[in-house]
Design a protein around this motif. Structure first.
Motif, PDB file in Angstrom:
ATOM      1  N   ALA A   1      18.522  14.426   2.784  1.00  0.00           N
ATOM      2  CA  ALA A   1      19.321  13.234   3.019  1.00  0.00           C
ATOM      3  C   ALA A   1      19.487  12.957   4.503  1.00  0.00           C
ATOM      4  CB  ALA A   1      20.695  13.394   2.358  1.00  0.00           C
ATOM      5  N   GLY A   2      19.839  11.714   4.795  1.00  0.00           N
ATOM      6  CA  GLY A   2      20.094  11.310   6.177  1.00  0.00           C
ATOM      7  C   GLY A   2      20.174   9.805   6.267  1.00  0.00           C
ATOM      8  N   ASP A   3      20.693   9.299   7.378  1.00  0.00           N
ATOM      9  CA  ASP A   3      20.854   7.852   7.525  1.00  0.00           C
ATOM     10  C   ASP A   3      19.994   7.275   8.639  1.00  0.00           C
ATOM     11  OD1 ASP A   3      22.133   8.885   9.698  1.00  0.00           O
ATOM     12  OD2 ASP A   3      24.129   8.120   9.192  1.00  0.00           O
ATOM     13  N   ASP A   4      19.076   8.083   9.195  1.00  0.00           N
ATOM     14  CA  ASP A   4      18.185   7.617  10.253  1.00  0.00           C
ATOM     15  C   ASP A   4      16.751   7.939   9.830  1.00  0.00           C
ATOM     16  OD1 ASP A   4      16.575   7.257  12.498  1.00  0.00           O
ATOM     17  OD2 ASP A   4      18.126   7.896  13.898  1.00  0.00           O
ATOM     18  N   PRO A   5      16.024   6.969   9.249  1.00  0.00           N
ATOM     19  CA  PRO A   5      14.687   7.268   8.716  1.00  0.00           C
ATOM     20  C   PRO A   5      13.725   7.839   9.748  1.00  0.00           C
ATOM     21  CG  PRO A   5      15.449   5.150   7.907  1.00  0.00           C
ATOM     22  CD  PRO A   5      16.425   5.582   8.948  1.00  0.00           C
ATOM     23  N   MET A   6      13.792   7.363  11.001  1.00  0.00           N
ATOM     24  CA  MET A   6      12.874   7.889  12.009  1.00  0.00           C
ATOM     25  C   MET A   6      13.189   9.348  12.316  1.00  0.00           C
ATOM     26  SD  MET A   6      10.239   7.500  13.942  1.00  0.00           S
ATOM     27  CE  MET A   6       9.863   5.812  14.424  1.00  0.00           C
ATOM     28  N   ARG A   7      14.469   9.681  12.459  1.00  0.00           N
ATOM     29  CA  ARG A   7      14.830  11.067  12.708  1.00  0.00           C
ATOM     30  C   ARG A   7      14.472  11.954  11.515  1.00  0.00           C
ATOM     31  NH1 ARG A   7      20.272  10.774  13.849  1.00  0.00           N
ATOM     32  NH2 ARG A   7      19.760  10.328  16.029  1.00  0.00           N
ATOM     33  N   GLN A   8      14.689  11.441  10.302  1.00  0.00           N
ATOM     34  CA  GLN A   8      14.325  12.204   9.109  1.00  0.00           C
ATOM     35  C   GLN A   8      12.813  12.449   9.069  1.00  0.00           C
ATOM     36  OE1 GLN A   8      16.651   9.159   6.809  1.00  0.00           O
ATOM     37  NE2 GLN A   8      16.896  10.875   5.401  1.00  0.00           N
TER      38      GLN A   8
ATOM     39  N   VAL B   1       6.370  -0.590  14.844  1.00  0.00           N
ATOM     40  CA  VAL B   1       5.856  -1.965  14.787  1.00  0.00           C
ATOM     41  C   VAL B   1       6.223  -2.652  13.476  1.00  0.00           C
ATOM     42  CG1 VAL B   1       3.931  -1.319  16.289  1.00  0.00           C
ATOM     43  CG2 VAL B   1       3.571  -1.403  13.809  1.00  0.00           C
ATOM     44  N   LEU B   2       6.947  -1.952  12.598  1.00  0.00           N
ATOM     45  CA  LEU B   2       7.348  -2.515  11.313  1.00  0.00           C
ATOM     46  C   LEU B   2       8.819  -2.910  11.346  1.00  0.00           C
ATOM     47  CD1 LEU B   2       5.696   0.036   8.846  1.00  0.00           C
ATOM     48  CD2 LEU B   2       4.854  -2.242   9.441  1.00  0.00           C
ATOM     49  N   PRO B   3       9.210  -3.899  10.536  1.00  0.00           N
ATOM     50  CA  PRO B   3      10.637  -4.236  10.427  1.00  0.00           C
ATOM     51  C   PRO B   3      11.446  -3.040   9.941  1.00  0.00           C
ATOM     52  CG  PRO B   3       9.269  -5.934   9.408  1.00  0.00           C
ATOM     53  CD  PRO B   3       8.366  -4.785   9.719  1.00  0.00           C
ATOM     54  N   ARG B   4      12.659  -2.900  10.434  1.00  0.00           N
ATOM     55  CA  ARG B   4      13.479  -1.742  10.097  1.00  0.00           C
ATOM     56  C   ARG B   4      13.805  -1.667   8.612  1.00  0.00           C
ATOM     57  NH1 ARG B   4      15.563   1.316  14.265  1.00  0.00           N
ATOM     58  NH2 ARG B   4      17.028   2.206  12.774  1.00  0.00           N
ATOM     59  N   ASP B   5      13.756  -2.797   7.909  1.00  0.00           N
ATOM     60  CA  ASP B   5      14.067  -2.725   6.484  1.00  0.00           C
ATOM     61  C   ASP B   5      12.961  -2.035   5.673  1.00  0.00           C
ATOM     62  OD1 ASP B   5      12.140  -4.715   6.501  1.00  0.00           O
ATOM     63  OD2 ASP B   5      13.426  -6.281   5.678  1.00  0.00           O
ATOM     64  N   LEU B   6      11.829  -1.699   6.328  1.00  0.00           N
ATOM     65  CA  LEU B   6      10.764  -0.943   5.662  1.00  0.00           C
ATOM     66  C   LEU B   6      10.822   0.542   5.986  1.00  0.00           C
ATOM     67  CD1 LEU B   6       7.711  -3.350   6.223  1.00  0.00           C
ATOM     68  CD2 LEU B   6       9.110  -3.092   4.156  1.00  0.00           C
ATOM     69  N   TRP B   7      11.700   0.946   6.884  1.00  0.00           N
ATOM     70  CA  TRP B   7      11.694   2.321   7.358  1.00  0.00           C
ATOM     71  C   TRP B   7      12.157   3.322   6.293  1.00  0.00           C
ATOM     72  CZ3 TRP B   7      13.261   3.114  13.168  1.00  0.00           C
ATOM     73  CH2 TRP B   7      12.455   2.297  13.981  1.00  0.00           C
TER      74      TRP B   7
ATOM     75  N   ASN C   1       3.356  12.220  10.371  1.00  0.00           N
ATOM     76  CA  ASN C   1       3.277  11.905  11.795  1.00  0.00           C
ATOM     77  C   ASN C   1       2.607  10.550  12.011  1.00  0.00           C
ATOM     78  OD1 ASN C   1       3.819  12.808  14.514  1.00  0.00           O
ATOM     79  ND2 ASN C   1       1.609  12.949  14.789  1.00  0.00           N
ATOM     80  N   ALA C   2       1.593  10.240  11.205  1.00  0.00           N
ATOM     81  CA  ALA C   2       0.967   8.919  11.291  1.00  0.00           C
ATOM     82  C   ALA C   2       1.980   7.821  10.984  1.00  0.00           C
ATOM     83  CB  ALA C   2      -0.215   8.836  10.320  1.00  0.00           C
ATOM     84  N   VAL C   3       2.806   8.038   9.964  1.00  0.00           N
ATOM     85  CA  VAL C   3       3.824   7.049   9.613  1.00  0.00           C
ATOM     86  C   VAL C   3       4.812   6.878  10.763  1.00  0.00           C
ATOM     87  CG1 VAL C   3       5.659   6.463   7.985  1.00  0.00           C
ATOM     88  CG2 VAL C   3       3.564   7.557   7.158  1.00  0.00           C
TER      89      VAL C   3
ATOM     90  N   LEU D   1       0.810  -1.220   0.000  1.00  0.00           N
ATOM     91  CA  LEU D   1       0.000   0.000   0.000  1.00  0.00           C
ATOM     92  C   LEU D   1       0.844   1.272   0.000  1.00  0.00           C
ATOM     93  CD1 LEU D   1      -2.757  -0.989   2.604  1.00  0.00           C
ATOM     94  CD2 LEU D   1      -2.895  -1.078   0.103  1.00  0.00           C
ATOM     95  N   LEU D   2       2.094   1.158   0.446  1.00  0.00           N
ATOM     96  CA  LEU D   2       2.923   2.342   0.649  1.00  0.00           C
ATOM     97  C   LEU D   2       3.005   3.265  -0.565  1.00  0.00           C
ATOM     98  CD1 LEU D   2       4.779   3.755   2.727  1.00  0.00           C
ATOM     99  CD2 LEU D   2       6.682   2.415   1.784  1.00  0.00           C
ATOM    100  N   PRO D   3       3.196   2.767  -1.798  1.00  0.00           N
ATOM    101  CA  PRO D   3       3.304   3.692  -2.935  1.00  0.00           C
ATOM    102  C   PRO D   3       2.059   4.546  -3.150  1.00  0.00           C
ATOM    103  CG  PRO D   3       4.127   1.517  -3.524  1.00  0.00           C
ATOM    104  CD  PRO D   3       3.448   1.371  -2.198  1.00  0.00           C
ATOM    105  N   GLY D   4       0.910   4.096  -2.629  1.00  0.00           N
ATOM    106  CA  GLY D   4      -0.334   4.848  -2.774  1.00  0.00           C
ATOM    107  C   GLY D   4      -0.681   5.655  -1.545  1.00  0.00           C
ATOM    108  N   MET D   5       0.324   6.138  -0.815  1.00  0.00           N
ATOM    109  CA  MET D   5       0.085   6.834   0.447  1.00  0.00           C
ATOM    110  C   MET D   5      -0.803   8.068   0.291  1.00  0.00           C
ATOM    111  SD  MET D   5       2.793   8.544   3.135  1.00  0.00           S
ATOM    112  CE  MET D   5       3.683   7.027   3.433  1.00  0.00           C
ATOM    113  N   VAL D   6      -0.788   8.685  -0.871  1.00  0.00           N
ATOM    114  CA  VAL D   6      -1.601   9.888  -1.070  1.00  0.00           C
ATOM    115  C   VAL D   6      -3.088   9.550  -1.164  1.00  0.00           C
ATOM    116  CG1 VAL D   6      -1.624   9.953  -3.603  1.00  0.00           C
ATOM    117  CG2 VAL D   6      -1.549  12.107  -2.308  1.00  0.00           C
ATOM    118  N   ALA D   7      -3.441   8.269  -1.088  1.00  0.00           N
ATOM    119  CA  ALA D   7      -4.834   7.823  -1.198  1.00  0.00           C
ATOM    120  C   ALA D   7      -5.751   8.593  -0.267  1.00  0.00           C
ATOM    121  CB  ALA D   7      -4.920   6.328  -0.872  1.00  0.00           C
TER     122      ALA D   7
END
Length: 325
Positions: free
Chosen positions: A190-197, A236-242, A228-230, A99-105
């Motif tokens: 750019a950045g190497d920490d998806p949560m911080r970004q 709760v998601l695996p880090r490889d999805l971040w 913010n929702a993301v 579903l992620l590519p359609g986030m603008v839904a």
């Protein structure tokens, strides 16, 4: 609220309607302990909603059904069934990259509704919360609309990146019309920490509302509430999805800025907003669903970074958006 659809109004095909914000706003009201009689608030909101359409044939090919709003009842049934049989985190992990590519839904309301459900489920499972997750995922799938994700990054801060998003020359029409005019989206910070970004993007978009908000007071709150929702879902998601989640969030935010923000934003002057508690109290007194959700996001941003402008942005939203009757 689950006997009502995720949208109401619109044309005879069910397009171009308004989003049902009741479950999302209710989560904020309860979690924040706002001084709002939630039964009365929901009774008033309920009057505008449309009944959920009857269920049709089950979904046999999920790829073919993505983005088909007529299959909403079937999508709801599919997710309700999966959530009965499996752990909700496993269902979410499987469907997130789909579903992620359609986030603008649904003007990003699919992912926002899922975010509020996940925030509840992280405090403990319950049947109503699982049903809400099923409804949020179904709305997202039924209104799925992909955006291109920029493969490039740029060494800049999120606010500067937002200011440099090219605006559409023609910012007229409904969001569905504007999306079709979008070209390539700009590179993300750019950045190497998806949560911080991601949280930095939320903070920057909240602060930018002081400049952009007057151009489209309702639509532009979603530049902050969607990422913010993301941010509430990522744990709760695996880090490889971040990383992909941050990249797609940037694309969704950049798209809204391109479609609705002015070419030259000017900060709106405002007085001392007071404390975070005072800002939440004013949002409760206002009562609009967008004001409630944006204030909730702004206060979270303020708790990370105590900049009074973040609270002023929430205060501005309350001034720009009409009080519900």
């Amino acid at each position: 609220m689950h006997r009502y659809g995720p949208e109401y109004g619109g044309d005879e095909e069910g397009n171009h309607g308004m989003t049902n914000h009741a479950p999302m706003a209710a989560e904020v009201i309860v979690r924040r302990g706002l001084d709002i009689n939630i039964d009365h608030w929901l009774d008033r909101y309920e009057r505008r909603l449309d009944e959920r359409p009857p269920a049709g044939d089950p979904i046999a090919d999920w790829r073919e059904a993505l983005g088909d709003h007529r299959r909403l009842p079937a999508w709801t049934g599919l997710f309700a069934s999966e959530l009965r049989d499996r752990r909700w985190t496993d269902v979410l992990t499987q469907w997130w990259p789909r579903l992620l590519p359609g986030m603008v839904a649904g003007s990003t309301h699919g992912v926002i509704r899922v975010g509020h459900a996940v925030r509840t489920l992280r405090t403990g499972d319950s049947e109503p919360a699982l049903n809400e997750l099923a409804n949020g995922l179904a709305f997202w799938a039924a209104r799925y609309r992909p955006l291109p994700v920029s493969r490039h990054e740029v060494a800049t801060d999120p606010r500067t990146a937002l200011d440099h998003v090219p605006r559409l020359a023609d910012q007229s029409g409904l969001i569905a019309h504007r999306i079709g005019r979008l070209g390539e989206l700009p590179p993300r910070p750019a950045g190497d920490d998806p949560m911080r970004q991601l949280t930095s993007l939320v903070d920057a978009a909240t602060r930018a509302y002081l400049s952009y908000g007057p151009a489209a007071p309702v639509l532009l709150v979603h530049t902050a509430t969607a990422p913010n929702a993301v941010a509430h879902i990522l744990p709760v998601l695996p880090r490889d999805l971040w990383a992909a989640s941050y990249a797609t969030s940037w694309s969704a935010v950049a798209a809204i800025v391109a479609m609705y923000a002015p070419a030259e934003g000017v900060d709106v002057a405002g007085g001392d907003p007071g404390t975070a508690s005072a800002v939440l109290d004013r949002a409760a007194g206002h009562g609009d669903e967008h004001v409630l959700k944006f204030t909730d996001t702004a206060v979270e941003a303020y708790e990370r970074r105590p900049d009074p402008d973040l609270l002023r942005a929430a205060q501005l939203a309350g001034a720009l958006i009409s009080t519900p009757h």
